[in-house]
Design an enzyme around this catalytic site. Sequence first.
Site, PDB file in Angstrom:
ATOM      1  N   LEU A 127       0.880  -1.165   0.000  1.00 54.01           N
ATOM      2  CA  LEU A 127       0.000   0.000   0.000  1.00 54.01           C
ATOM      3  C   LEU A 127       0.919   1.216   0.000  1.00 54.01           C
ATOM      4  O   LEU A 127       1.948   1.212   0.672  1.00 54.01           O
ATOM      5  CB  LEU A 127      -0.877   0.045   1.263  1.00 54.01           C
ATOM      6  CG  LEU A 127      -1.980  -1.007   1.421  1.00 54.01           C
ATOM      7  CD1 LEU A 127      -2.726  -0.782   2.729  1.00 54.01           C
ATOM      8  CD2 LEU A 127      -2.957  -0.983   0.262  1.00 54.01           C
ATOM      9  N   ASP A 128       0.540   2.265  -0.741  1.00 57.03           N
ATOM     10  CA  ASP A 128       1.330   3.500  -0.706  1.00 57.03           C
ATOM     11  C   ASP A 128       1.448   3.980   0.735  1.00 57.03           C
ATOM     12  O   ASP A 128       0.551   3.738   1.554  1.00 57.03           O
ATOM     13  CB  ASP A 128       0.633   4.604  -1.520  1.00 57.03           C
ATOM     14  CG  ASP A 128       0.646   4.317  -3.011  1.00 57.03           C
ATOM     15  OD1 ASP A 128       1.505   3.537  -3.455  1.00 57.03           O
ATOM     16  OD2 ASP A 128      -0.205   4.878  -3.730  1.00 57.03           O
ATOM     17  N   LYS A 129       2.520   4.714   1.013  1.00 56.71           N
ATOM     18  CA  LYS A 129       2.752   5.235   2.369  1.00 56.71           C
ATOM     19  C   LYS A 129       1.511   5.940   2.927  1.00 56.71           C
ATOM     20  O   LYS A 129       1.132   5.737   4.075  1.00 56.71           O
ATOM     21  CB  LYS A 129       3.939   6.207   2.348  1.00 56.71           C
ATOM     22  CG  LYS A 129       4.233   6.833   3.689  1.00 56.71           C
ATOM     23  CD  LYS A 129       5.361   7.848   3.606  1.00 56.71           C
ATOM     24  CE  LYS A 129       5.557   8.542   4.949  1.00 56.71           C
ATOM     25  NZ  LYS A 129       6.581   9.583   4.911  1.00 56.71           N
ATOM     26  N   THR A 131      -1.610   5.666   2.038  1.00 58.47           N
ATOM     27  CA  THR A 131      -2.866   4.900   1.963  1.00 58.47           C
ATOM     28  C   THR A 131      -2.961   4.036   3.217  1.00 58.47           C
ATOM     29  O   THR A 131      -1.987   3.412   3.622  1.00 58.47           O
ATOM     30  CB  THR A 131      -2.877   3.991   0.712  1.00 58.47           C
ATOM     31  OG1 THR A 131      -2.758   4.806  -0.454  1.00 58.47           O
ATOM     32  CG2 THR A 131      -4.154   3.178   0.623  1.00 58.47           C
ATOM     33  N   ARG A 228      -5.235   6.087  -8.105  1.00 55.29           N
ATOM     34  CA  ARG A 228      -4.883   7.506  -8.142  1.00 55.29           C
ATOM     35  C   ARG A 228      -4.883   8.040  -9.576  1.00 55.29           C
ATOM     36  O   ARG A 228      -5.405   9.120  -9.853  1.00 55.29           O
ATOM     37  CB  ARG A 228      -3.527   7.706  -7.464  1.00 55.29           C
ATOM     38  CG  ARG A 228      -3.567   7.346  -5.982  1.00 55.29           C
ATOM     39  CD  ARG A 228      -2.183   7.193  -5.375  1.00 55.29           C
ATOM     40  NE  ARG A 228      -1.432   8.443  -5.401  1.00 55.29           N
ATOM     41  CZ  ARG A 228      -0.193   8.553  -4.956  1.00 55.29           C
ATOM     42  NH1 ARG A 228       0.434   7.497  -4.465  1.00 55.29           N
ATOM     43  NH2 ARG A 228       0.433   9.719  -5.014  1.00 55.29           N
TER      44      ARG A 228
END
Length: 287
Positions: A127-129, A131, A228
Amino acid sequence: MNFEVEEASELLPFLLKSMPNRSRNSVKSILTRGQVSIDDHIETKHNYPLQPGNTVTILKNKAAVKQEQLIGLTILYEDEDIIVVDKAAGLLSIASQKEKKQTAHHQLMEYVRLENPLNRIFVVHRLDKDTSGVMMFAKSEKVKRTLQDNWKRIVKERTYVALVEGKVEKSEGTIASWLKETKTHLMYSSQEKNGGLRAVTHYKVLRSNKEYSLLKVQLETGRKNQIRVHMKDLGHPVVGDKKYGAKTNPVGRLGLHAKILSFNHPTTNQLLLFKSDVPTTFIRKTK
């Protein structure tokens, strides 16, 4: 330890006032270590603007008991093959050049080694930082490979919620394109084949007002930054996502949350489903 914010302030002055028995340096190090969360995300910026109604929580540091040593992580499920966690926004999934230790992967590695120094943790997906939400790690190379090689067959549902800019008029839809990465690590989208990977995203509007919409987003494919980029394609970027066209940041973080992960267990084949509550700040913005 929770503190309710009653008047607008910056984070560091608020903490100094709320913890008068601690020195300025002690409070600063609590912030730097990622032990401060605001509503539902970890915050390390000293000048982060607080608003009335925010809840500031001081998380226990790593010296605390086994489960509580995890900063910005809650274990939802664990067996001998996998660990499923709920990750806070602001915590990296894996190490970067700048940050090696304050990551989900490193913390879980330390956690399993408390039982046996030879234990290890393997990254299955990320997961993105910025998110938050549900993610899974494997406890062996074999299980990691099983999951990654059979991801499409094993994973039954990946549902996110996205807080996006503007009122999305069409109540549901599908966005499909080819995604390719530039040298500067920006993903770009094309309706024509561009040598990239095909990405398909389904969305449904849960609630909206003139300024923001809360969407349920389901991934048919799992490409880097897929939601995104596709929200930018839709003309409604994810809030806080300056990289992909957002102009506002009303929740002090990226408006993206991994709500549901459902999959067949890699060893037993049992169907498992894990949920993480939608951040209250997302709901508040679409009232």
